[in-house]
Design an enzyme around this catalytic site. Sequence first.
Site, PDB file in Angstrom:
ATOM      1  N   PRO A 130      83.577  85.819  86.285  1.00 41.95           N
ATOM      2  CA  PRO A 130      83.563  87.183  85.740  1.00 41.95           C
ATOM      3  C   PRO A 130      82.164  87.553  85.234  1.00 41.95           C
ATOM      4  CG  PRO A 130      85.372  85.893  84.820  1.00 41.95           C
ATOM      5  CD  PRO A 130      84.508  84.949  85.582  1.00 41.95           C
ATOM      6  N   GLU A 131      81.727  88.754  85.580  1.00 50.03           N
ATOM      7  CA  GLU A 131      80.435  89.262  85.106  1.00 50.03           C
ATOM      8  C   GLU A 131      80.709  90.427  84.154  1.00 50.03           C
ATOM      9  OE1 GLU A 131      77.724  89.947  88.397  1.00 50.03           O
ATOM     10  OE2 GLU A 131      78.683  88.407  89.598  1.00 50.03           O
TER      11      GLU A 131
END
Length: 278
Positions: A2-3
């Site tokens: 996840p960014e």
Amino acid sequence: MPELPEVETVRRSLLPVVLHKPLEAVEVHTTRILQHKTVEEFRELLLGRSFLDLSRRGKYLIFSVEGGWELVAHLRMTGRLIFYSNPSIPWAKHTSAVFSFGSQGELRFEDVRKFGTLDLVPTGQYETIKGLHTLGVEPLSEEFSPEYLLKLLTGRRIKVKALLLDQTKIAGLGNIYADESLFQAAIHPQRSADSLTEEEIERLHGAIRDVLELAIANQGTTLRDYRTGFGQEGSFQNRLQIYGKKGEECPRCGVKLEHRKVAGRTSHFCPACQREQP
Ligand SMILES: [Zn+2]
């Protein structure tokens, strides 16, 4: 992993459902998820208290806890923070921790690879959380201006892609959004930071913002593990231009897309739109 857009989506989905509900039970099934507390300390500090707010810095989620504490979560590779309004739904196989609000639901940390982390620290005391303590500027904040990016890139011989991934410079960008931003700005990932013109830097600045905002509007990118705080997939994977599309045609010019290792990460680019030599 996840960014920024995925973590921000989790934050926005959890915000309306996890605040101001006293924690009735706290369970930790994977003890290594806890960074600086024993399970007993962790539980004792949280039980009976409520989350008062939920914010984000880079890829970190920060729950402010009654009594002057902060619970800091990082999802790493495969972590998910999901709210279950019905606590009788059985725990998923890879549930690392559970925060129970009694009949008002449960927040569960699910993590197949188990690299995710939870830290409980006095408010604002991030010295023990190195990655958080040293984070750079938020790319969607006012502070991140074209001038700021210009200053960041000027005189640096590092590859522009490596600089975009450096969390101590810009917080929250990862491989997907760095590649998508560089494509939108028509800049090759291997270009040296100090070779970019002012016009290119301005373009890159705008591209980073546009890509992140559009990704948040689409609830992030689900390639495999990522889910929102309600367990749903994002949809930005349907709008990716080049990430993961090696061998497909460039959506802008039709030339075959390529990938190459840059800064240790597989980097996608169009050899025609993003020229290696300026
Ligand atoms: Zn192209």
